[in-house]
Scaffold this motif. Structure first.
Motif, PDB file in Angstrom:
ATOM      1  N   LEU A  77      21.017 -17.240 -60.377  1.00  0.00           N
ATOM      2  CA  LEU A  77      19.729 -17.294 -59.690  1.00  0.00           C
ATOM      3  C   LEU A  77      19.676 -16.288 -58.544  1.00  0.00           C
ATOM      4  O   LEU A  77      18.654 -15.620 -58.327  1.00  0.00           O
ATOM      5  CB  LEU A  77      19.478 -18.705 -59.162  1.00  0.00           C
ATOM      6  N   LEU A  78      20.777 -16.155 -57.812  1.00  0.00           N
ATOM      7  CA  LEU A  78      20.824 -15.180 -56.718  1.00  0.00           C
ATOM      8  C   LEU A  78      20.705 -13.756 -57.247  1.00  0.00           C
ATOM      9  O   LEU A  78      20.032 -12.908 -56.646  1.00  0.00           O
ATOM     10  CB  LEU A  78      22.120 -15.343 -55.921  1.00  0.00           C
ATOM     11  N   LEU A  79      21.356 -13.478 -58.368  1.00  0.00           N
ATOM     12  CA  LEU A  79      21.267 -12.144 -58.969  1.00  0.00           C
ATOM     13  C   LEU A  79      19.840 -11.837 -59.401  1.00  0.00           C
ATOM     14  O   LEU A  79      19.341 -10.722 -59.196  1.00  0.00           O
ATOM     15  CB  LEU A  79      22.213 -12.040 -60.161  1.00  0.00           C
ATOM     16  N   LEU A  80      19.177 -12.820 -59.998  1.00  0.00           N
ATOM     17  CA  LEU A  80      17.788 -12.618 -60.417  1.00  0.00           C
ATOM     18  C   LEU A  80      16.879 -12.397 -59.209  1.00  0.00           C
ATOM     19  O   LEU A  80      15.992 -11.533 -59.240  1.00  0.00           O
ATOM     20  CB  LEU A  80      17.307 -13.829 -61.226  1.00  0.00           C
ATOM     21  N   LEU A  81      17.112 -13.154 -58.143  1.00  0.00           N
ATOM     22  CA  LEU A  81      16.332 -12.955 -56.922  1.00  0.00           C
ATOM     23  C   LEU A  81      16.613 -11.591 -56.308  1.00  0.00           C
ATOM     24  O   LEU A  81      15.703 -10.890 -55.858  1.00  0.00           O
ATOM     25  CB  LEU A  81      16.655 -14.057 -55.907  1.00  0.00           C
ATOM     26  N   GLY A  82      17.904 -11.208 -56.298  1.00  0.00           N
ATOM     27  CA  GLY A  82      18.266  -9.902 -55.758  1.00  0.00           C
ATOM     28  C   GLY A  82      17.605  -8.775 -56.526  1.00  0.00           C
ATOM     29  O   GLY A  82      17.142  -7.786 -55.938  1.00  0.00           O
ATOM     30  N   TRP A  83      17.549  -8.903 -57.845  1.00  0.00           N
ATOM     31  CA  TRP A  83      16.888  -7.904 -58.696  1.00  0.00           C
ATOM     32  C   TRP A  83      15.397  -7.843 -58.362  1.00  0.00           C
ATOM     33  O   TRP A  83      14.816  -6.769 -58.221  1.00  0.00           O
ATOM     34  CB  TRP A  83      17.089  -8.276 -60.153  1.00  0.00           C
ATOM     35  N   GLY A 113      25.350  -9.967 -52.189  1.00  0.00           N
ATOM     36  CA  GLY A 113      26.601 -10.297 -51.503  1.00  0.00           C
ATOM     37  C   GLY A 113      26.966 -11.756 -51.674  1.00  0.00           C
ATOM     38  O   GLY A 113      28.139 -12.097 -51.896  1.00  0.00           O
ATOM     39  N   SER A 114      25.973 -12.633 -51.597  1.00  0.00           N
ATOM     40  CA  SER A 114      26.220 -14.069 -51.781  1.00  0.00           C
ATOM     41  C   SER A 114      26.663 -14.364 -53.209  1.00  0.00           C
ATOM     42  O   SER A 114      27.562 -15.187 -53.444  1.00  0.00           O
ATOM     43  CB  SER A 114      24.964 -14.873 -51.453  1.00  0.00           C
ATOM     44  N   MET A 156      33.756 -15.015 -56.405  1.00  0.00           N
ATOM     45  CA  MET A 156      35.132 -15.107 -55.910  1.00  0.00           C
ATOM     46  C   MET A 156      35.598 -16.560 -55.861  1.00  0.00           C
ATOM     47  O   MET A 156      36.742 -16.878 -56.200  1.00  0.00           O
ATOM     48  CB  MET A 156      35.249 -14.460 -54.524  1.00  0.00           C
ATOM     49  N   VAL A 157      34.700 -17.447 -55.448  1.00  0.00           N
ATOM     50  CA  VAL A 157      35.021 -18.878 -55.459  1.00  0.00           C
ATOM     51  C   VAL A 157      35.244 -19.345 -56.898  1.00  0.00           C
ATOM     52  O   VAL A 157      36.195 -20.084 -57.194  1.00  0.00           O
ATOM     53  CB  VAL A 157      33.898 -19.704 -54.798  1.00  0.00           C
ATOM     54  N   PHE A 158      34.351 -18.897 -57.813  1.00  0.00           N
ATOM     55  CA  PHE A 158      34.520 -19.216 -59.234  1.00  0.00           C
ATOM     56  C   PHE A 158      35.888 -18.780 -59.733  1.00  0.00           C
ATOM     57  O   PHE A 158      36.578 -19.530 -60.444  1.00  0.00           O
ATOM     58  CB  PHE A 158      33.426 -18.530 -60.057  1.00  0.00           C
ATOM     59  N   LEU A 159      36.301 -17.560 -59.383  1.00  0.00           N
ATOM     60  CA  LEU A 159      37.571 -17.032 -59.884  1.00  0.00           C
ATOM     61  C   LEU A 159      38.742 -17.909 -59.446  1.00  0.00           C
ATOM     62  O   LEU A 159      39.634 -18.222 -60.240  1.00  0.00           O
ATOM     63  CB  LEU A 159      37.773 -15.594 -59.400  1.00  0.00           C
ATOM     64  N   VAL A 160      38.721 -18.330 -58.176  1.00  0.00           N
ATOM     65  CA  VAL A 160      39.793 -19.191 -57.676  1.00  0.00           C
ATOM     66  C   VAL A 160      39.813 -20.514 -58.444  1.00  0.00           C
ATOM     67  O   VAL A 160      40.864 -20.962 -58.921  1.00  0.00           O
ATOM     68  CB  VAL A 160      39.627 -19.441 -56.161  1.00  0.00           C
ATOM     69  N   LEU A 161      38.649 -21.148 -58.567  1.00  0.00           N
ATOM     70  CA  LEU A 161      38.580 -22.430 -59.267  1.00  0.00           C
ATOM     71  C   LEU A 161      38.975 -22.284 -60.743  1.00  0.00           C
ATOM     72  O   LEU A 161      39.674 -23.139 -61.302  1.00  0.00           O
ATOM     73  CB  LEU A 161      37.169 -23.018 -59.162  1.00  0.00           C
ATOM     74  N   VAL A 195      30.975  -1.798 -53.695  1.00  0.00           N
ATOM     75  CA  VAL A 195      31.627  -0.891 -52.739  1.00  0.00           C
ATOM     76  C   VAL A 195      30.622   0.113 -52.180  1.00  0.00           C
ATOM     77  O   VAL A 195      30.576   0.361 -50.965  1.00  0.00           O
ATOM     78  CB  VAL A 195      32.830  -0.177 -53.387  1.00  0.00           C
ATOM     79  N   LEU A 196      29.808   0.674 -53.059  1.00  0.00           N
ATOM     80  CA  LEU A 196      28.778   1.604 -52.583  1.00  0.00           C
ATOM     81  C   LEU A 196      27.808   0.897 -51.637  1.00  0.00           C
ATOM     82  O   LEU A 196      27.444   1.432 -50.582  1.00  0.00           O
ATOM     83  CB  LEU A 196      28.010   2.189 -53.767  1.00  0.00           C
ATOM     84  N   GLY A 197      27.388  -0.316 -52.009  1.00  0.00           N
ATOM     85  CA  GLY A 197      26.440  -1.051 -51.190  1.00  0.00           C
ATOM     86  C   GLY A 197      26.975  -1.400 -49.816  1.00  0.00           C
ATOM     87  O   GLY A 197      26.221  -1.438 -48.838  1.00  0.00           O
ATOM     88  N   LEU A 198      28.278  -1.662 -49.733  1.00  0.00           N
ATOM     89  CA  LEU A 198      28.887  -2.058 -48.461  1.00  0.00           C
ATOM     90  C   LEU A 198      29.237  -0.877 -47.560  1.00  0.00           C
ATOM     91  O   LEU A 198      29.474  -1.061 -46.371  1.00  0.00           O
ATOM     92  CB  LEU A 198      30.157  -2.884 -48.721  1.00  0.00           C
TER      93      LEU A 198
END
Length: 201
Positions: free
Chosen positions: A65-71, A87-88, A94-99, A146-149
């Motif tokens: 949902l965040l990606l769609l909003l960002g788009w 970014g969110s 990252m949280v998903f990857l850990v879990l 990386v480019l965005g940051l």
């Protein structure tokens, strides 16, 4: 320290992406191969594996949902909203990857049973798309990030391929996450499953 890292990433975005991608791939492959010590992972019961599955699905749905909003926001020139949404979404991944790694390393996964053949093969196809896109999208997503940051909005528009790369990254990311959530629904709520090891949700 942070300024120095940001400067290096700005000057060498591809090298930065390569290092981060290798670290990410190593963690995932190491977990599946059993190369990471078991003490790193929690010892999960089947009920806890289920809780991790539900949490992962909720995270992936929110990230989508965040990606769609960002788009949507970048198309409306809402740059700051776009930046925060993307970014969110990355933070949630990252949280998903850990879990996900904890779930695989500490408890295993589940396998679909009881579904008619057409549904079963459709499930496998969606799972394959989800996994393949998750793997191949990593460098593209990291490059856009990386480019965005490390660049200003003006620099991103005029001096980098951020817009083109971002479209590819967001599109593949949204499709991957959507397939992951859909396979989760089929596996956990529509048909039956049995606990096993592998790459299911």
């Amino acid at each position: 320290m942070l300024d120095s890292l940001r400067s290096r990433a700005r000057d060498r975005p591809l090298a930065t992406v390569a290092v981060l991608s290798v670290v990410g791939y190593a963690l995932v492959i190491g977990t599946f191969a059993g190369a990471i010590p078991e003490s790193v992972f929690p010892d999960l019961t089947n009920a806890q594996v289920n809780l991790f599955s539900h949490a992962i699905a909720a995270i992936n749905t929110t990230a989508t949902l965040l990606l769609l909003l960002g788009w949507k926001w970048i198309r409306e020139d809402e740059v700051e909203k776009h930046r925060k949404a993307m970014g969110s979404a990355f933070g949630l991944i990252m949280v998903f990857l850990v879990l996900y790694l904890w779930k695989i390393g500490g408890g295993g996964t589940k396998e679909l049973v009881g579904a008619p053949d057409p549904i079963y093969y459709a499930y496998l196809l969606m799972l394959a798309v989800h996994i393949i896109l998750s793997v191949v999208a990593v460098p593209v997503v990291l490059y856009a990030l990386v480019l965005g940051l490390t660049h200003s909005p003006r620099e991103l528009r005029l001096e980098t391929p951020h817009r083109k790369v971002g479209r590819i990254a967001a599109g593949s990311w949204i499709l991957s996450l959507s397939m992951g959530v859909l396979t989760y629904l089929i596996l956990n709520w529509i048909y039956s499953y049995e606990f096993t090891t592998g790459t299911g949700m």
